[in-house]
Each structure stands twice: as C-alpha cells, then as structure tokens.
Design a protein around this motif. Structure first.
Motif, PDB file in Angstrom:
ATOM      1  N   SER A 351       2.658  -8.822  22.913  1.00 56.01           N
ATOM      2  CA  SER A 351       1.516  -8.981  22.027  1.00 56.01           C
ATOM      3  C   SER A 351       1.535  -7.787  21.074  1.00 56.01           C
ATOM      4  N   LEU A 352       1.600  -8.045  19.774  1.00 57.87           N
ATOM      5  CA  LEU A 352       1.714  -6.979  18.787  1.00 57.87           C
ATOM      6  C   LEU A 352       0.399  -6.827  18.041  1.00 57.87           C
ATOM      7  N   PRO A 353      -0.239  -5.655  18.114  1.00 60.40           N
ATOM      8  CA  PRO A 353      -1.486  -5.444  17.371  1.00 60.40           C
ATOM      9  C   PRO A 353      -1.227  -5.414  15.870  1.00 60.40           C
ATOM     10  N   LEU A 354      -2.190  -5.933  15.096  1.00 58.32           N
ATOM     11  CA  LEU A 354      -2.048  -6.022  13.653  1.00 58.32           C
ATOM     12  C   LEU A 354      -3.330  -5.573  12.974  1.00 58.32           C
ATOM     13  N   SER A 355      -3.193  -4.892  11.871  1.00 59.32           N
ATOM     14  CA  SER A 355      -4.366  -4.651  11.040  1.00 59.32           C
ATOM     15  C   SER A 355      -4.779  -5.979  10.410  1.00 59.32           C
ATOM     16  N   ASP A 356      -6.045  -6.085  10.014  1.00 64.53           N
ATOM     17  CA  ASP A 356      -6.522  -7.335   9.440  1.00 64.53           C
ATOM     18  C   ASP A 356      -5.746  -7.706   8.186  1.00 64.53           C
ATOM     19  N   ALA A 357      -5.444  -6.701   7.338  1.00 59.81           N
ATOM     20  CA  ALA A 357      -4.742  -6.984   6.086  1.00 59.81           C
ATOM     21  C   ALA A 357      -3.357  -7.558   6.352  1.00 59.81           C
ATOM     22  N   LEU A 358      -2.641  -6.954   7.299  1.00 65.05           N
ATOM     23  CA  LEU A 358      -1.302  -7.442   7.609  1.00 65.05           C
ATOM     24  C   LEU A 358      -1.364  -8.787   8.334  1.00 65.05           C
ATOM     25  N   ALA A 359      -2.326  -8.950   9.223  1.00 61.42           N
ATOM     26  CA  ALA A 359      -2.421 -10.195   9.992  1.00 61.42           C
ATOM     27  C   ALA A 359      -2.590 -11.399   9.080  1.00 61.42           C
ATOM     28  N   THR A 360      -3.455 -11.288   8.084  1.00 63.57           N
ATOM     29  CA  THR A 360      -3.711 -12.407   7.178  1.00 63.57           C
ATOM     30  C   THR A 360      -2.452 -12.788   6.408  1.00 63.57           C
ATOM     31  N   GLN A 361      -1.763 -11.790   5.863  1.00 65.69           N
ATOM     32  CA  GLN A 361      -0.548 -12.069   5.088  1.00 65.69           C
ATOM     33  C   GLN A 361       0.583 -12.567   5.980  1.00 65.69           C
ATOM     34  N   LEU A 362       0.710 -11.989   7.176  1.00 66.17           N
ATOM     35  CA  LEU A 362       1.789 -12.390   8.080  1.00 66.17           C
ATOM     36  C   LEU A 362       1.605 -13.835   8.526  1.00 66.17           C
ATOM     37  N   GLN A 363       0.376 -14.212   8.824  1.00 62.63           N
ATOM     38  CA  GLN A 363       0.113 -15.587   9.242  1.00 62.63           C
ATOM     39  C   GLN A 363       0.513 -16.567   8.138  1.00 62.63           C
ATOM     40  N   GLU A 364       0.221 -16.219   6.899  1.00 64.66           N
ATOM     41  CA  GLU A 364       0.584 -17.082   5.778  1.00 64.66           C
ATOM     42  C   GLU A 364       2.098 -17.178   5.609  1.00 64.66           C
ATOM     43  N   ARG A 365       2.798 -16.036   5.724  1.00 66.18           N
ATOM     44  CA  ARG A 365       4.235 -16.032   5.519  1.00 66.18           C
ATOM     45  C   ARG A 365       4.965 -16.789   6.643  1.00 66.18           C
ATOM     46  N   ILE A 366       4.509 -16.606   7.872  1.00 63.60           N
ATOM     47  CA  ILE A 366       5.160 -17.306   8.981  1.00 63.60           C
ATOM     48  C   ILE A 366       4.927 -18.805   8.860  1.00 63.60           C
ATOM     49  N   ALA A 367       3.730 -19.197   8.453  1.00 64.19           N
ATOM     50  CA  ALA A 367       3.455 -20.619   8.247  1.00 64.19           C
ATOM     51  C   ALA A 367       4.356 -21.195   7.154  1.00 64.19           C
ATOM     52  N   ALA A 368       4.710 -20.367   6.171  1.00 65.00           N
ATOM     53  CA  ALA A 368       5.594 -20.819   5.094  1.00 65.00           C
ATOM     54  C   ALA A 368       7.048 -20.917   5.537  1.00 65.00           C
ATOM     55  N   GLY A 369       7.403 -20.238   6.629  1.00 66.10           N
ATOM     56  CA  GLY A 369       8.734 -20.393   7.207  1.00 66.10           C
ATOM     57  C   GLY A 369       9.715 -19.276   6.964  1.00 66.10           C
ATOM     58  N   SER A 370       9.396 -18.324   6.075  1.00 67.05           N
ATOM     59  CA  SER A 370      10.316 -17.219   5.852  1.00 67.05           C
ATOM     60  C   SER A 370       9.544 -15.955   5.501  1.00 67.05           C
ATOM     61  N   VAL A 371      10.191 -14.800   5.753  1.00 72.84           N
ATOM     62  CA  VAL A 371       9.518 -13.503   5.627  1.00 72.84           C
ATOM     63  C   VAL A 371      10.500 -12.490   5.059  1.00 72.84           C
ATOM     64  N   ALA A 372      10.029 -11.681   4.105  1.00 70.89           N
ATOM     65  CA  ALA A 372      10.722 -10.466   3.665  1.00 70.89           C
ATOM     66  C   ALA A 372       9.656  -9.403   3.453  1.00 70.89           C
ATOM     67  N   LYS A 373      10.000  -8.164   3.658  1.00 73.86           N
ATOM     68  CA  LYS A 373       9.009  -7.092   3.496  1.00 73.86           C
ATOM     69  C   LYS A 373       8.403  -7.087   2.097  1.00 73.86           C
ATOM     70  N   SER A 374       9.202  -7.459   1.103  1.00 71.26           N
ATOM     71  CA  SER A 374       8.703  -7.447  -0.271  1.00 71.26           C
ATOM     72  C   SER A 374       7.645  -8.515  -0.529  1.00 71.26           C
ATOM     73  N   ASP A 375       7.447  -9.428   0.428  1.00 69.53           N
ATOM     74  CA  ASP A 375       6.395 -10.450   0.290  1.00 69.53           C
ATOM     75  C   ASP A 375       4.999  -9.868   0.494  1.00 69.53           C
ATOM     76  N   PHE A 376       4.911  -8.666   1.091  1.00 65.32           N
ATOM     77  CA  PHE A 376       3.630  -8.150   1.544  1.00 65.32           C
ATOM     78  C   PHE A 376       3.092  -7.071   0.602  1.00 65.32           C
ATOM     79  N   THR A 377       1.774  -7.024   0.525  1.00 62.54           N
ATOM     80  CA  THR A 377       1.082  -5.957  -0.186  1.00 62.54           C
ATOM     81  C   THR A 377       0.183  -5.249   0.816  1.00 62.54           C
ATOM     82  N   VAL A 378       0.676  -4.151   1.385  1.00 66.88           N
ATOM     83  CA  VAL A 378      -0.070  -3.418   2.404  1.00 66.88           C
ATOM     84  C   VAL A 378       0.031  -1.921   2.115  1.00 66.88           C
ATOM     85  N   GLU A 379      -0.958  -1.184   2.580  1.00 62.45           N
ATOM     86  CA  GLU A 379      -0.959   0.262   2.388  1.00 62.45           C
ATOM     87  C   GLU A 379      -0.098   0.968   3.430  1.00 62.45           C
ATOM     88  N   ASP A 380      -0.053   0.414   4.639  1.00 62.90           N
ATOM     89  CA  ASP A 380       0.663   1.068   5.737  1.00 62.90           C
ATOM     90  C   ASP A 380       2.067   0.467   5.848  1.00 62.90           C
TER      91      ASP A 380
END
Length: 400
Positions: A351-380
């Motif tokens: 179980s990986l803890p997530l900040s709210d900002a990252l959790a929202t974006q990660l859920q969207e990207r995983i639902a879309a089927g692919s992920v790259a770090k450049s897809d995210f806009t996060v401070e941390d």
C-alpha cells in the motif's frame, strides 16, 4: 475497486471455459448450481500446458517437497515414498511411481509458471475471487482419487488424453471452505451422468457436487484444475461484526463467569446477546467492511513483476513511458487507519501513501493506461519519483 483488467480480456478467459454458453448464461444457469460439460474443443486449452512442460518441471525445476504430491486408486501416497531423507524430491521415484500407475500432482503450479499465472489473474476479476491451478498427470487406466466433492468450484481443462467422468448427486447446501467430502461418511448420491472429457474440452463442477474421473483409453491424461476460491456472505458478515465491535465498548467485556454453569441467569445472558446483536446491526458499516475486503483481495493477489528488474536497472527519465500491466488489480483508497488523512494506492503486496495532488493525477493516468513522469504537475518531485519506481517494482507498471 478499480483495476486495469479490461472487460474483453476477462470475458475472453471466461468464454474459453464456458463456450458455447455466454458468460451471462453460465452465471444464470450453472454457477454454484449444476455442472456443465462444454463439448466444444478449444485449442487455447492445450496452449496453456503440455506433457513436455511437465517433464521439464520434474527434471529441471527446483522441487521442494510441497511442490509435488502423488495419489493412486483413490488414496494419497506418503511423501516418504518419493522424497529423500532430507525432504528433497526423488525425481526418479516420482517417474517410477507414475510408471506403476500413480497420478503426479503439481499443486499451485501457477506460482511457478507464468502462462498459468496470467490465466489465473485474468479470471480473478470476473469471479471476484482468488483462483489457483492444480495439475494432474495420470497414467492410462488409472485414477488418482475416488468419489468425492470439493469445497470450492472448479473448472477442469483437459490438456492431453481423455478422462471418463462420473457425476453424482449434490449436497443440499454449498459446503464451507474446509468442509470436504468424508469417504465412508458422506453420501455422494446416485450416479447422474457419465461422459468422456476429450482433449481441449472443459468441465465446470460446483462445490458440493460429487464426482470421479478415470483415465480413458491407452494414453495418459493431463488436466488442469482451476479452483475458484470464493468468499461467502458469511465471511463478509463476520468481518462486519469484527469491524462494528471496534465501536461497541461492551463487546470487549469478557463473557460472564457463570455463562456455562448457572441456568438461573440464562434469561439475562440471552437478553444481553440480543442487545449486542442489535447494536451490531445498528453499527455495522457496509462501506467499511467492503473496503477491508476489497483491500485484502487486492493485496493477496500476488505480484507479476516480469521485466521490472530490467526497467529499474536504469534511472527512469521524465519521458520514459510505462503501460499498466494486464490483469493486475489495484484500488485507490482513503488512508485513515491511524486517524490521519490522505490517500493510498493498494497493490498486490503493498500500500503506497499518496498526497492528494498526486493521487488525483495518478488515478487519471492509470485509468488512461499509460504513465510518464512528464504527465504530472506536482510540487514534490521526490514523491513522484518514489511512487513511479514503486509501481514498477510491484508490477503495476511495465516499460512501454
């Protein structure tokens, strides 16, 4: 619970087992009700395993004692007859036992065979339950077990050779896990059907339906038994009682000292029982129980990490793209177990803890089927690096 398993991939696996029935027909007319012999020959069944693969496993694989069992004429063979004094499997004794009429059994082979493991994972979504494989290699004219019923539903996939099947009666109720058939005590009922399960065919047998199978013809039989390890409403309600009890202080009190011995206080104790039962009914939370069950189901699935080591041998760049691996369950949940806030992604084994900002974006990207770090806009950025790396390590993501 959200996961990446597409309806097409899960339904394809089920259709292979139930065709010509549709999944809807199977669940309506047969699941947990009555057996179904699919007489359609499906070449995909023979692609899952082979006698050559069994030969390779016995000859070349690491074989701890629990990795192999043997049975003959309805009785299990003691491990001492095919293992050395140090517990290691005596491979020659296994083959000699097969020559003498014994069935070779490879329990839980999906944990050692990637193709079988992927097949099991593809079925877990459609049944909402863990699945497993047991492999049975039986010489001509022999059988491993006598008449019995299982405490879990099974699909039997005939990979090579053929089996003469006998179907007997059903129990009045579905058995609980561990409530297996007791030879000489339980009545298997009358013989209801007899047929040959040919190479490439499949058979569904609900738990509690007594049966027996003998090798047909002059060729050995190889079949896969896929077990569906369901959880019941009884399991769910027990978890609900445990969860509700955390918020009912009186449930933590010890049983009365005279509960077993003083009939005079029986009415008072019965009244306490009814009051606590009502308190549980008023307090139990369906949502909290469901969250616990779904999280435990995901965690217990078992990881699929092929390719992960190669992916982690080099630093993950901002534009390195990863796809969501097939058949791996996951869920996004609130992580308030310790009274704190935040969210987490639950994976097989972690179980990986997530900040709210990252959790929202990660859920969207995983639902879309692919992920790259450049897809995210996060401070941390350190959190992002750590989470993406962990998702690769635990098998949810694989390099595109």
């Amino acid at each position: 619970m959200k996961n990446e398993l597409t309806s097409r991939s899960s339904s394809e696996a089920l259709r292979m087992l139930t065709a010509p029935l549709s999944p809807e027909q199977f669940f309506r007319d047969h699941y947990e009700k009555r057996y179904f012999h699919s007489q359609r020959v499906k070449p995909e069944i023979c692609d899952l395993l082979s006698i050559d693969r069994i030969d390779e496993i016995i000859a070349d694989s690491e074989l701890p004692a629990k990795a192999i069992n043997m049975a003959k004429s309805g009785r299990g063979i003691p491990h001492s007859e095919f293992t050395f004094a140090n517990g290691a499997v005596d491979r020659g004794a296994v083959l000699d036992g097969f020559r003498d009429g014994a069935t070779i059994i490879l329990p839980q082979l999906h944990f050692a065979d990637g193709k079988l493991y992927d097949f099991c994972l593809s079925l877990q979504r459609v049944f909402g339950a863990r699945t497993q494989t047991n492999i049975y290699m039986t010489p001509p004219g022999e059988h491993g077990f006598g008449i019995h019923y299982d405490d879990h539903d099974v699909f039997v996939l005939q990979v090579a050779g053929a089996k003469d099947w006998e179907i007997y009666g059903d129990r009045e109720t579905l058995p609980y896990r561990g409530e297996g058939f007791r030879s000489g005590h339980d009545d298997p009922g009358e013989l209801k059907d007899r047929f040959v399960l040919e190479t490439g065919q499949c058979l569904y047998v609900p738990r509690g339906t007594a049966h027996r199978a003998l090798t047909h013809g002059d060729r050995p039989s190889l079949h896969i038994t896929v077990g569906i390890l369901v959880q019941t409403w009884a399991d769910f309600m027990l978890e609900a009682v445990a969860e509700a009890s955390l918020r009912i202080p009186e449930m933590r009190s010890s049983l009365p000292r005279d509960l077993y011995f003083d009939e005079g206080n029986r009415a008072d104790h019965a009244a306490t029982f009814k009051r606590l039962a009502q308190a549980i009914a008023d307090t139990a939370s369906f949502d909290a129980t469901l969250s616990a069950f779904s999280g435990n189901f995901v965690r217990s699935q078992g990881g699929r990490v092929r390719g992960g080591l190669n992916a982690l041998c080099e630093p993950i760049g901002a534009d390195d793209r990863f796809t969501v691996r097939e058949h791996i369950l996951y869920s996004f949940e609130e992580s308030g177990d310790d009274g704190g806030e935040g969210r987490q992604i639950v994976l097989p084994g972690a179980s990986l803890p997530l900040s709210d900002a990252l959790a929202t974006q990660l859920q969207e990207r995983i639902a879309a089927g692919s992920v790259a770090k450049s897809d995210f806009t996060v401070e941390d950025s350190e959190e992002l690096d750590d989470v993406i790396g962990s998702l690769v390590a635990y098998g949810l993501l694989r390099r595109a």
